[in-house]
Design a protein around this motif. Sequence first.
Motif, PDB file in Angstrom:
ATOM      1  N   ARG A  19       1.230  -0.984   0.152  1.00 29.98           N
ATOM      2  CA  ARG A  19       0.189  -0.020   0.040  1.00 29.98           C
ATOM      3  C   ARG A  19       1.165   1.642  -0.210  1.00 29.98           C
ATOM      4  NH1 ARG A  19      -4.146   0.667   5.162  1.00 29.98           N
ATOM      5  NH2 ARG A  19      -3.860   3.046   4.739  1.00 29.98           N
ATOM      6  N   PHE A  20       1.793   1.481   0.245  1.00 31.23           N
ATOM      7  CA  PHE A  20       3.174   2.533   0.538  1.00 31.23           C
ATOM      8  C   PHE A  20       4.881   2.374   0.007  1.00 31.23           C
ATOM      9  CE2 PHE A  20       0.847   1.972   4.675  1.00 31.23           C
ATOM     10  CZ  PHE A  20       0.019   1.500   4.688  1.00 31.23           C
ATOM     11  N   THR A  21       4.414   1.615  -1.325  1.00 31.61           N
ATOM     12  CA  THR A  21       5.115   1.713  -1.422  1.00 31.61           C
ATOM     13  C   THR A  21       5.148   0.770  -3.504  1.00 31.61           C
ATOM     14  OG1 THR A  21       7.628   1.129  -2.219  1.00 31.61           O
ATOM     15  CG2 THR A  21       6.654  -0.257  -0.504  1.00 31.61           C
ATOM     16  N   ASP A  22       5.778   0.657  -4.152  1.00 29.75           N
ATOM     17  CA  ASP A  22       6.323   0.064  -5.523  1.00 29.75           C
ATOM     18  C   ASP A  22       6.668  -1.124  -5.171  1.00 29.75           C
ATOM     19  OD1 ASP A  22       3.915   1.727  -5.912  1.00 29.75           O
ATOM     20  OD2 ASP A  22       5.347   3.274  -7.222  1.00 29.75           O
ATOM     21  N   TYR A  23       7.444  -1.471  -4.310  1.00 27.98           N
ATOM     22  CA  TYR A  23       8.927  -1.756  -4.377  1.00 27.98           C
ATOM     23  C   TYR A  23       8.353  -2.713  -2.859  1.00 27.98           C
ATOM     24  CZ  TYR A  23      10.710   0.337  -7.904  1.00 27.98           C
ATOM     25  OH  TYR A  23      11.033   0.913  -9.205  1.00 27.98           O
ATOM     26  N   PRO A  24       7.159  -3.571  -3.015  1.00 29.64           N
ATOM     27  CA  PRO A  24       6.732  -4.007  -0.836  1.00 29.64           C
ATOM     28  C   PRO A  24       8.432  -5.164  -0.992  1.00 29.64           C
ATOM     29  CG  PRO A  24       5.615  -4.832  -2.803  1.00 29.64           C
ATOM     30  CD  PRO A  24       6.193  -3.782  -3.660  1.00 29.64           C
ATOM     31  N   HIS A  25       9.030  -6.100   0.597  1.00 27.26           N
ATOM     32  CA  HIS A  25       9.653  -6.620   0.817  1.00 27.26           C
ATOM     33  C   HIS A  25       9.252  -7.296   1.993  1.00 27.26           C
ATOM     34  CE1 HIS A  25      12.599  -3.782   1.907  1.00 27.26           C
ATOM     35  NE2 HIS A  25      12.057  -3.091   1.238  1.00 27.26           N
ATOM     36  N   GLY A  26       9.480  -7.833   2.689  1.00 25.77           N
ATOM     37  CA  GLY A  26      10.355  -8.127   3.593  1.00 25.77           C
ATOM     38  C   GLY A  26      10.802  -7.480   4.422  1.00 25.77           C
ATOM     39  N   ASP A  27      10.696  -8.200   5.977  1.00 32.22           N
ATOM     40  CA  ASP A  27      12.094  -7.803   6.596  1.00 32.22           C
ATOM     41  C   ASP A  27      13.841  -7.910   6.128  1.00 32.22           C
ATOM     42  OD1 ASP A  27      13.616  -6.358   9.101  1.00 32.22           O
ATOM     43  OD2 ASP A  27      12.713  -7.941  10.082  1.00 32.22           O
ATOM     44  N   TRP A  28      14.007  -6.937   5.612  1.00 28.29           N
ATOM     45  CA  TRP A  28      15.686  -7.284   4.892  1.00 28.29           C
ATOM     46  C   TRP A  28      16.236  -5.979   5.288  1.00 28.29           C
ATOM     47  CZ3 TRP A  28      15.005  -6.537  -1.465  1.00 28.29           C
ATOM     48  CH2 TRP A  28      13.702  -6.940  -1.541  1.00 28.29           C
ATOM     49  N   ARG A  29      16.513  -6.124   7.212  1.00 28.59           N
ATOM     50  CA  ARG A  29      17.162  -5.043   7.669  1.00 28.59           C
ATOM     51  C   ARG A  29      18.394  -6.077   7.856  1.00 28.59           C
ATOM     52  NH1 ARG A  29      14.754  -3.864  12.906  1.00 28.59           N
ATOM     53  NH2 ARG A  29      13.364  -5.811  12.936  1.00 28.59           N
ATOM     54  N   MET A  30      18.717  -6.976   7.675  1.00 28.78           N
ATOM     55  CA  MET A  30      19.664  -7.899   7.516  1.00 28.78           C
ATOM     56  C   MET A  30      20.851  -8.134   6.488  1.00 28.78           C
ATOM     57  SD  MET A  30      20.329 -11.823   8.339  1.00 28.78           S
ATOM     58  CE  MET A  30      20.424 -12.696   6.502  1.00 28.78           C
ATOM     59  N   TRP A  31      19.899  -7.894   5.227  1.00 25.66           N
ATOM     60  CA  TRP A  31      21.064  -7.544   4.305  1.00 25.66           C
ATOM     61  C   TRP A  31      20.792  -5.849   4.486  1.00 25.66           C
ATOM     62  CZ3 TRP A  31      21.715 -12.362   2.602  1.00 25.66           C
ATOM     63  CH2 TRP A  31      21.337 -13.308   2.701  1.00 25.66           C
ATOM     64  N   ASN A  90     -13.039  14.206   6.895  1.00 20.16           N
ATOM     65  CA  ASN A  90     -13.914  12.412   6.289  1.00 20.16           C
ATOM     66  C   ASN A  90     -12.629  11.649   5.626  1.00 20.16           C
ATOM     67  OD1 ASN A  90     -14.826  12.949   8.940  1.00 20.16           O
ATOM     68  ND2 ASN A  90     -17.079  13.692   7.685  1.00 20.16           N
ATOM     69  N   ALA A  91     -13.067  12.722   4.115  1.00 18.72           N
ATOM     70  CA  ALA A  91     -12.115  12.129   3.025  1.00 18.72           C
ATOM     71  C   ALA A  91     -11.025  11.575   3.718  1.00 18.72           C
ATOM     72  CB  ALA A  91     -13.031  13.263   2.122  1.00 18.72           C
ATOM     73  N   LEU A  92     -10.187  12.857   4.031  1.00 15.21           N
ATOM     74  CA  LEU A  92      -8.655  11.936   4.141  1.00 15.21           C
ATOM     75  C   LEU A  92      -8.519  11.102   5.060  1.00 15.21           C
ATOM     76  CD1 LEU A  92      -6.925  15.383   4.260  1.00 15.21           C
ATOM     77  CD2 LEU A  92      -6.960  13.450   2.458  1.00 15.21           C
ATOM     78  N   ILE A  93      -9.747  10.407   6.223  1.00 12.43           N
ATOM     79  CA  ILE A  93      -9.546   9.935   6.776  1.00 12.43           C
ATOM     80  C   ILE A  93     -10.219   7.950   5.626  1.00 12.43           C
ATOM     81  CG2 ILE A  93     -10.874   8.603   8.822  1.00 12.43           C
ATOM     82  CD1 ILE A  93     -10.985  11.306   9.825  1.00 12.43           C
ATOM     83  N   VAL A  94     -10.781   8.277   5.587  1.00  8.31           N
ATOM     84  CA  VAL A  94     -11.709   7.186   4.454  1.00  8.31           C
ATOM     85  C   VAL A  94     -10.415   6.500   3.468  1.00  8.31           C
ATOM     86  CG1 VAL A  94     -13.577   6.137   2.956  1.00  8.31           C
ATOM     87  CG2 VAL A  94     -13.602   7.585   5.134  1.00  8.31           C
ATOM     88  N   LYS A  95      -9.858   8.156   2.592  1.00  6.41           N
ATOM     89  CA  LYS A  95      -8.722   7.902   2.012  1.00  6.41           C
ATOM     90  C   LYS A  95      -7.176   6.810   2.194  1.00  6.41           C
ATOM     91  CE  LYS A  95      -5.513   9.781  -1.477  1.00  6.41           C
ATOM     92  NZ  LYS A  95      -4.482  10.780  -1.798  1.00  6.41           N
ATOM     93  N   HIS A  96      -7.100   7.421   3.272  1.00  6.94           N
ATOM     94  CA  HIS A  96      -5.533   6.459   3.893  1.00  6.94           C
ATOM     95  C   HIS A  96      -6.032   5.094   5.242  1.00  6.94           C
ATOM     96  CE1 HIS A  96      -2.815   9.279   2.648  1.00  6.94           C
ATOM     97  NE2 HIS A  96      -3.842   9.947   3.114  1.00  6.94           N
ATOM     98  N   GLY A  97      -7.710   5.000   5.522  1.00  5.78           N
ATOM     99  CA  GLY A  97      -7.906   4.081   6.150  1.00  5.78           C
ATOM    100  C   GLY A  97      -7.481   4.270   7.536  1.00  5.78           C
ATOM    101  N   ILE A  98      -8.311   5.326   7.762  1.00  5.18           N
ATOM    102  CA  ILE A  98      -7.805   5.526   9.676  1.00  5.18           C
ATOM    103  C   ILE A  98      -8.242   4.928  10.332  1.00  5.18           C
ATOM    104  CG2 ILE A  98      -7.135   8.076  10.849  1.00  5.18           C
ATOM    105  CD1 ILE A  98      -4.908   7.150   8.713  1.00  5.18           C
ATOM    106  N   GLY A  99      -9.605   4.945  10.180  1.00  5.29           N
ATOM    107  CA  GLY A  99     -10.524   4.477  11.120  1.00  5.29           C
ATOM    108  C   GLY A  99     -11.961   5.291  11.387  1.00  5.29           C
ATOM    109  N   GLU A 100     -12.392   5.376  12.268  1.00  2.00           N
ATOM    110  CA  GLU A 100     -13.789   5.952  12.255  1.00  2.00           C
ATOM    111  C   GLU A 100     -13.927   7.099  11.986  1.00  2.00           C
ATOM    112  OE1 GLU A 100     -16.967   4.877  14.050  1.00  2.00           O
ATOM    113  OE2 GLU A 100     -14.981   3.722  13.535  1.00  2.00           O
TER     114      GLU A 100
END
Lengths: 294, 240
Positions: free
Chosen positions: A238-250, B228-238
């Motif tokens: 959801r937050f990046t185009d490059y999802p990955h697991g815990d790579w801190r070790m590398w 509210n629109a921002l909260i829904v967009k980012h899935g923050i909660g109520e």
Amino acid sequence: MFEHCAAPDTLNSFHWMLCYLTTGKHMGLYISFGTVLLLLAITAPSALLFGFGGAVAARSRFFPLSILGRGYISIVRGVPDIAFFLFFVIALDQGLEWLRHKWKCPEWTDAIWQGNDFVVCQAAKLPLGTSPQWMHEVYGFALAVLTFAIVFGAFAANVLYGAMTAVPKAQIETASAYGMSNRQTFWRIIVPQMWVYALPGLGNLWMVLIKATPLLFLLGIEDIVYWARELGGTKTSRFTDYPHGDWRMWYFLMLLVFYLGFTKLSELVLDRVMTRLTFGQATAGGEAQRRANA
Amino acid sequence: MKKLILGTAVVALSAGFAFAGSHSVVRMGTEGAYPPYNYIDDKGEVAGFERELGDELCARAELTCEWVTNDWDSIIPNLVSGNYDTIIAGMSITDERKEKIDFTTNYTQPDPSAFLALSDSVDVATGVIATQASTIQASYIAQSGATLIEFATPEETIAAVRNGEADAVLADRAYLEPIAAEGGDLVILEQNVLIGGGVGMGIRKSDTELRDKFTAAIESMKADGTLNALIVKHGIGETF
């Protein structure tokens, strides 16, 4: 960076990795290597300068100066680094702002300390609130260099103090027999000869300084350890185009290689410097060199 | 020549006074490690719910804002010593924090916290629970019967559950949901914990003018539904 990086999830693993390693975030990591090297390049000579000053002061026959030098060495060597980095930097920053406040806003009537808050007028802020982010970063960096220089300068002062005393007494007596003044003896006999005694200690300090650079993050500077932790952490799609697991070790493995490589390189350089300094000295090493060449 | 120097000095000084007391640039301090509230995106910039919210609030309050990141541990000390002017980092409003700093009105509802664990049979009342240090979740666990272990970053709390050091993590539900959705082996427990008074912006106690400006901007965003629109967009909660 590359055109095809627009849709990373369609790429094969090589191109994916190429795109991943050239994101803006990774540029932050690469730049931070430069920051660390720059810090070392500036701090090492300044710490040596502080050390030299401290050692000269501690040796001084003028009592207040000698007390100042000894006090500096003992106090800074005794205080834990982390306490020094947390307390001293904030105190220094606030001290500077306080001075500027007294100078720039003399008609200010409100208290500077309001409960927990440290409030000075906007014109006294360091750097000014209006200055761009890079000014804040340069200021933070300068504070970091100064703090490192003071801390490591105290250790260097102790090493140099010892080295100055280690210069053979016969050399100094010969100097005075030639009619040199104290000042001349110091600059012409003691200073050129002390380095061979100081180098092992200074070399150690250099190694410790290399390893101490992650303390930078305490001062709000994003160093390599910060970026390794940030980049290596689990990333969800959801937050990046490059999802990955815990790579801190590398990432930390890469840091390990960097630090080991850098200290190995330093050792090689220090060995060569030692060979140069030993040449012609009245030490066991110097004697061995003379015999080998004879 | 002397007059000229004096003249420039006077101009420089009076320019100094002109902005004394009011903010020309507001520095927004955030952590950058707590998605979806705030995180560093692929470009290396601060992003997330609070980035969008903060930019909108600054536009409404007619302020120029700049984003800076700071370690969570020292985020309050650096605010009070003036390194930045606001904290906008998913910080819940609590009485304990109110002793040190002021808060704007809350811009999220009290967000339910949840437990994330490897299986849903974990006993959270007596087990070992990981939380981020100096959070409302940490003080909640400290007062319950469970064993608390604290970590500097949220990331490390999740890693502690994965490697078995802790039985579960207690954190904001909004933070845990994307992780559970993708983590495969990790599940969110049914039980919600309601703590805190919603998230607000932290501001120095002496900075009442700035606090009131941001509170007014938040109220206006609440009123026209954009918050509210921002909260829904980012899935923050109520929503409000």
